[in-house]
Design a protein around this motif. Structure first.
Motif, PDB file in Angstrom:
ATOM      1  N   PRO A 196       0.389  -0.555   0.321  1.00 20.49           N
ATOM      2  CA  PRO A 196       0.044   0.494   0.318  1.00 20.49           C
ATOM      3  C   PRO A 196       1.065   1.461   0.146  1.00 20.49           C
ATOM      4  O   PRO A 196       1.884   0.815   0.820  1.00 20.49           O
ATOM      5  CB  PRO A 196      -0.837   0.046   1.170  1.00 20.49           C
ATOM      6  CG  PRO A 196      -0.869  -1.748   1.665  1.00 20.49           C
ATOM      7  CD  PRO A 196       0.170  -2.294   0.837  1.00 20.49           C
ATOM      8  N   PRO A 197       0.589   2.619  -0.553  1.00 20.66           N
ATOM      9  CA  PRO A 197      -0.814   2.451  -1.661  1.00 20.66           C
ATOM     10  C   PRO A 197      -0.388   2.165  -2.850  1.00 20.66           C
ATOM     11  O   PRO A 197      -1.320   2.621  -3.985  1.00 20.66           O
ATOM     12  CB  PRO A 197      -1.087   3.695  -1.150  1.00 20.66           C
ATOM     13  CG  PRO A 197       0.243   5.062  -1.062  1.00 20.66           C
ATOM     14  CD  PRO A 197       0.615   3.817  -0.273  1.00 20.66           C
ATOM     15  N   LYS A 198       0.557   1.603  -3.542  1.00 20.47           N
ATOM     16  CA  LYS A 198       0.268   1.924  -4.790  1.00 20.47           C
ATOM     17  C   LYS A 198      -0.419   0.753  -5.338  1.00 20.47           C
ATOM     18  O   LYS A 198      -1.125   1.362  -6.456  1.00 20.47           O
ATOM     19  CB  LYS A 198       1.775   0.520  -5.659  1.00 20.47           C
ATOM     20  CG  LYS A 198       3.189   1.649  -4.531  1.00 20.47           C
ATOM     21  CD  LYS A 198       3.713   2.615  -5.014  1.00 20.47           C
ATOM     22  CE  LYS A 198       4.234   2.502  -6.444  1.00 20.47           C
ATOM     23  NZ  LYS A 198       4.975   3.586  -7.458  1.00 20.47           N
ATOM     24  N   LEU A 237      -4.144   0.889  -5.073  1.00 20.12           N
ATOM     25  CA  LEU A 237      -5.085   2.218  -5.040  1.00 20.12           C
ATOM     26  C   LEU A 237      -4.253   2.817  -5.972  1.00 20.12           C
ATOM     27  O   LEU A 237      -4.520   3.538  -7.373  1.00 20.12           O
ATOM     28  CB  LEU A 237      -5.047   3.405  -4.402  1.00 20.12           C
ATOM     29  CG  LEU A 237      -5.883   3.749  -4.304  1.00 20.12           C
ATOM     30  CD1 LEU A 237      -7.101   3.980  -4.872  1.00 20.12           C
ATOM     31  CD2 LEU A 237      -5.355   5.223  -2.926  1.00 20.12           C
ATOM     32  N   GLN A 238      -2.777   3.503  -6.131  1.00 15.47           N
ATOM     33  CA  GLN A 238      -1.886   4.623  -7.451  1.00 15.47           C
ATOM     34  C   GLN A 238      -2.103   4.219  -8.215  1.00 15.47           C
ATOM     35  O   GLN A 238      -2.552   4.562  -9.357  1.00 15.47           O
ATOM     36  CB  GLN A 238      -0.454   5.085  -6.755  1.00 15.47           C
ATOM     37  CG  GLN A 238      -0.447   5.791  -5.222  1.00 15.47           C
ATOM     38  CD  GLN A 238       0.547   5.581  -4.716  1.00 15.47           C
ATOM     39  OE1 GLN A 238       1.999   5.356  -5.286  1.00 15.47           O
ATOM     40  NE2 GLN A 238       0.821   6.675  -3.908  1.00 15.47           N
ATOM     41  N   ASN A 255      -6.035  -8.322  -7.377  1.00 14.00           N
ATOM     42  CA  ASN A 255      -6.123  -8.156  -6.014  1.00 14.00           C
ATOM     43  C   ASN A 255      -5.926  -9.377  -4.960  1.00 14.00           C
ATOM     44  O   ASN A 255      -6.659 -10.204  -5.213  1.00 14.00           O
ATOM     45  CB  ASN A 255      -6.379  -6.742  -5.016  1.00 14.00           C
ATOM     46  CG  ASN A 255      -6.400  -5.668  -4.492  1.00 14.00           C
ATOM     47  OD1 ASN A 255      -4.901  -6.477  -3.936  1.00 14.00           O
ATOM     48  ND2 ASN A 255      -6.470  -4.937  -4.387  1.00 14.00           N
ATOM     49  N   PRO A 279     -10.578  -4.564  -2.360  1.00 12.58           N
ATOM     50  CA  PRO A 279      -9.939  -2.557  -2.758  1.00 12.58           C
ATOM     51  C   PRO A 279     -10.826  -2.015  -2.414  1.00 12.58           C
ATOM     52  O   PRO A 279     -11.704  -0.156  -3.104  1.00 12.58           O
ATOM     53  CB  PRO A 279      -9.421  -1.960  -4.539  1.00 12.58           C
ATOM     54  CG  PRO A 279     -11.050  -3.507  -5.366  1.00 12.58           C
ATOM     55  CD  PRO A 279     -10.558  -4.661  -4.720  1.00 12.58           C
ATOM     56  N   HIS A 291     -10.677   1.427  -0.286  1.00 15.28           N
ATOM     57  CA  HIS A 291     -10.560   2.806  -0.082  1.00 15.28           C
ATOM     58  C   HIS A 291     -10.403   2.949  -2.024  1.00 15.28           C
ATOM     59  O   HIS A 291     -10.492   4.060  -2.366  1.00 15.28           O
ATOM     60  CB  HIS A 291      -8.847   3.180   0.259  1.00 15.28           C
ATOM     61  CG  HIS A 291      -8.937   2.442   1.565  1.00 15.28           C
ATOM     62  ND1 HIS A 291      -9.617   2.982   2.329  1.00 15.28           N
ATOM     63  CD2 HIS A 291      -8.347   1.293   2.198  1.00 15.28           C
ATOM     64  CE1 HIS A 291      -9.560   2.472   3.906  1.00 15.28           C
ATOM     65  NE2 HIS A 291      -8.600   1.468   3.321  1.00 15.28           N
ATOM     66  N   LYS A 295     -13.037   6.865  -5.056  1.00 15.22           N
ATOM     67  CA  LYS A 295     -12.563   6.804  -5.917  1.00 15.22           C
ATOM     68  C   LYS A 295     -12.505   6.776  -7.294  1.00 15.22           C
ATOM     69  O   LYS A 295     -12.751   8.306  -8.278  1.00 15.22           O
ATOM     70  CB  LYS A 295     -10.643   6.685  -4.914  1.00 15.22           C
ATOM     71  CG  LYS A 295     -10.406   7.126  -4.256  1.00 15.22           C
ATOM     72  CD  LYS A 295      -8.800   7.452  -3.930  1.00 15.22           C
ATOM     73  CE  LYS A 295      -8.649   7.724  -2.796  1.00 15.22           C
ATOM     74  NZ  LYS A 295      -8.654   9.002  -2.504  1.00 15.22           N
TER      75      LYS A 295
END
Length: 84
Positions: free
Chosen positions: A28-30, A32-33, A51, A55, A57, A61
């Protein structure tokens, strides 16, 4: 289960193609990024994120960016992301 199984959902049908992004090995946070960077150029395609966990989070977004998603599986978790 295969990554493309998530494409069988009625919500994801009729998409031009798909790309796969495996983020299971990233800290984390890769995940998501990298996913948010990858969805910028989606156009009519679907991005399938793989994953090792749901996911949570990522979902708000994606909604903030006007993207839709469908998630299935437990480990791995496959999340299809597309522009409506």
């Amino acid at each position: 289960m295969k990554p493309t199984d998530v494409l069988d959902s009625e919500a994801v049908l009729d998409r031009a193609g798909h790309e796969t992004l495996d983020v299971r090995e990233l800290p984390p946070p890769k995940p998501l990024q990298e996913t948010l960077e990858a969805v910028v150029d989606l156009d009519g395609d679907v991005l399938i994120q793989i994953n090792d966990r749901r996911p949570q989070h990522l979902f708000p977004k994606l909604e903030d960016r006007g993207l839709e998603y469908e998630s299935t599986g437990e480990d791995p978790v496959y999340t299809a992301i597309w522009k409506p």
